[in-house]
Design an enzyme around this catalytic site. Structure first.
Site, mmCIF file in Angstrom:
data_model
loop_
_atom_site.group_PDB
_atom_site.id
_atom_site.type_symbol
_atom_site.label_atom_id
_atom_site.label_comp_id
_atom_site.label_asym_id
_atom_site.label_seq_id
_atom_site.Cartn_x
_atom_site.Cartn_y
_atom_site.Cartn_z
ATOM 1 N N GLN A 6 -1.082 37.684 5.496
ATOM 2 C CA GLN A 6 -1.060 38.176 3.948
ATOM 3 C C GLN A 6 -1.459 36.953 3.172
ATOM 4 O OE1 GLN A 6 0.237 41.116 2.647
ATOM 5 N NE2 GLN A 6 -1.019 40.348 0.835
ATOM 6 N N LYS A 35 4.019 47.511 2.889
ATOM 7 C CA LYS A 35 3.359 47.703 4.109
ATOM 8 C C LYS A 35 4.667 48.295 5.421
ATOM 9 C CE LYS A 35 -0.510 44.849 2.875
ATOM 10 N NZ LYS A 35 -1.070 43.383 2.863
ATOM 11 N N ASP A 79 -6.734 44.136 9.513
ATOM 12 C CA ASP A 79 -7.144 43.925 8.071
ATOM 13 C C ASP A 79 -8.869 43.840 8.143
ATOM 14 O OD1 ASP A 79 -5.711 44.056 5.743
ATOM 15 O OD2 ASP A 79 -5.068 41.944 5.834
#
Ligand code: NDP
Length: 278
Positions: free
Chosen positions: A96, A52, A119
């Site tokens: 994450q 990322k 997200d």
């Protein structure tokens, strides 16, 4: 023989377009910044975060990494998220997963401001997706939709089957396909007639987490097969949820692993960060 859908190539195209957009924003004085939070020491998470931040660098987005100790208390995590929510220079925040079990991931996702939730896991964005409203959509389903679009695959009126019902892939995938007017069936470990369902599918998205789960005799001729699975084998290689070598002989379109959905996920994260900056 099927068309192999090249996620790597499509993802590169997406990143190239975003790079131009980010550069234009920079010319107007706007610097895009993204914050990624990892809790504990998970080797797979480390690889994902590295990918990322590499993509951010390529597109021109600044990336701040927060690596927190595995033993932190929930309040410390929430305080960090709130601090990032309040910073005007941060446009997107990603936590994450997985995070250690003593922490409440749902509360953490709820705390990320919906407008910075790149997200798409905050219930506000999940709700917007269900209502067909504009918001942030989870990056993997969004990447699958982009791939289908790039290959001009008709979705409307098709029988689409999603195997797997996780909150991060299966459920938002179902909703994305439904919003494009597919007739969608979602399967899971308690599904009793899987074969019957998959045999009737025009489009199958496999998100099971079991290597080579979907076999050639489970699909009909000409089906479109999207493989979300990333299964790490003992020899260090990765393999999808689809028995690629055999299924590709029967499918009309198929994604490989690696080089299919994986790169699309990261590209759509970049796309969501650019969207958040607006
Ligand atoms: P989960 O483990 O959260 O979900 C797996 C799903 O598969 C569950 O809903 C489970 O059913 C279902 N399932 C398990 N066994 C069967 C079975 N025999 N028949 C039908 N359904 C079954 O996984 P994720 O959704 O998080 O991930 C799925 C895969 O995708 C993994 O390999 C993961 O690594 C990969 N992944 C890839 C990404 C990418 O960027 N390409 C991004 C995210 C994930 P039940 O709910 O009943 O338990």
């Amino acid at each position: 023989m099927s068309v192999i859908m090249n996620g790597k190539e499509v993802a590169q195209k997406v990143r190239d377009e975003l790079k131009k957009e980010v550069s234009n924003l920079k010319d107007q004085g706007k610097i895009l910044k993204f914050a990624v939070i990892m809790v504990g020491d998970n080797s797979a998470s480390k690889i994902y975060i590295k990918n990322k931040s590499k993509a951010c660098e390529e597109v021109g987005i600044d990336c701040e990494e927060y690596i927190l100790d595995a033993n932190i208390q929930m309040q410390e995590l929430l305080d960090l998220i709130k601090k990032l929510n309040n910073r005007n220079d941060i446009h997107g925040i990603l936590l994450q997963s997985p995070i250690p079990k003593h922490l409440d991931i749902d509360e953490a996702f709820r705390t990320i401001a919906p407008e910075k939730d790149v997200d798409g896991f905050n219930p506000v964005n999940v709700g917007k997706l269900c209502l067909g409203q504009d918001g942030f959509i989870a990056c993997t389903p969004l990447g699958v939709m982009k791939l289908l679009e790039e290959y001009n695959i008709d979705i409307e009126g098709k029988n689409a089957v999603v195997i797997g019902r996780s909150n991060i892939v299966g459920k938002p995938m179902l909703q994305c396909l439904l919003n494009k007017n597919a007739t969608v069936t979602i399967c899971h470990s308690k599904t009793s007639n899987l074969l019957e369902v998959t045999k009737n599918a025009d489009i199958i998205v496999a998100a099971v987490g079991k290597e080579k789960f979907l076999k050639a005799d489970m699909i009909k001729d000409g089906a479109v097969i999207i493989d979300v699975g990333i299964n790490r084998l003992e020899n260090g290689t990765i393999c999808g949820d689809v028995d690629f070598e055999n299924v590709k002989e029967k499918a009309s379109y198929i994604t490989p692993v690696p080089g299919g959905v994986g790169p699309m996920t990261v590209a759509m994260l970049m796309s969501n960060i650019v969207k958040a900056s607006k």
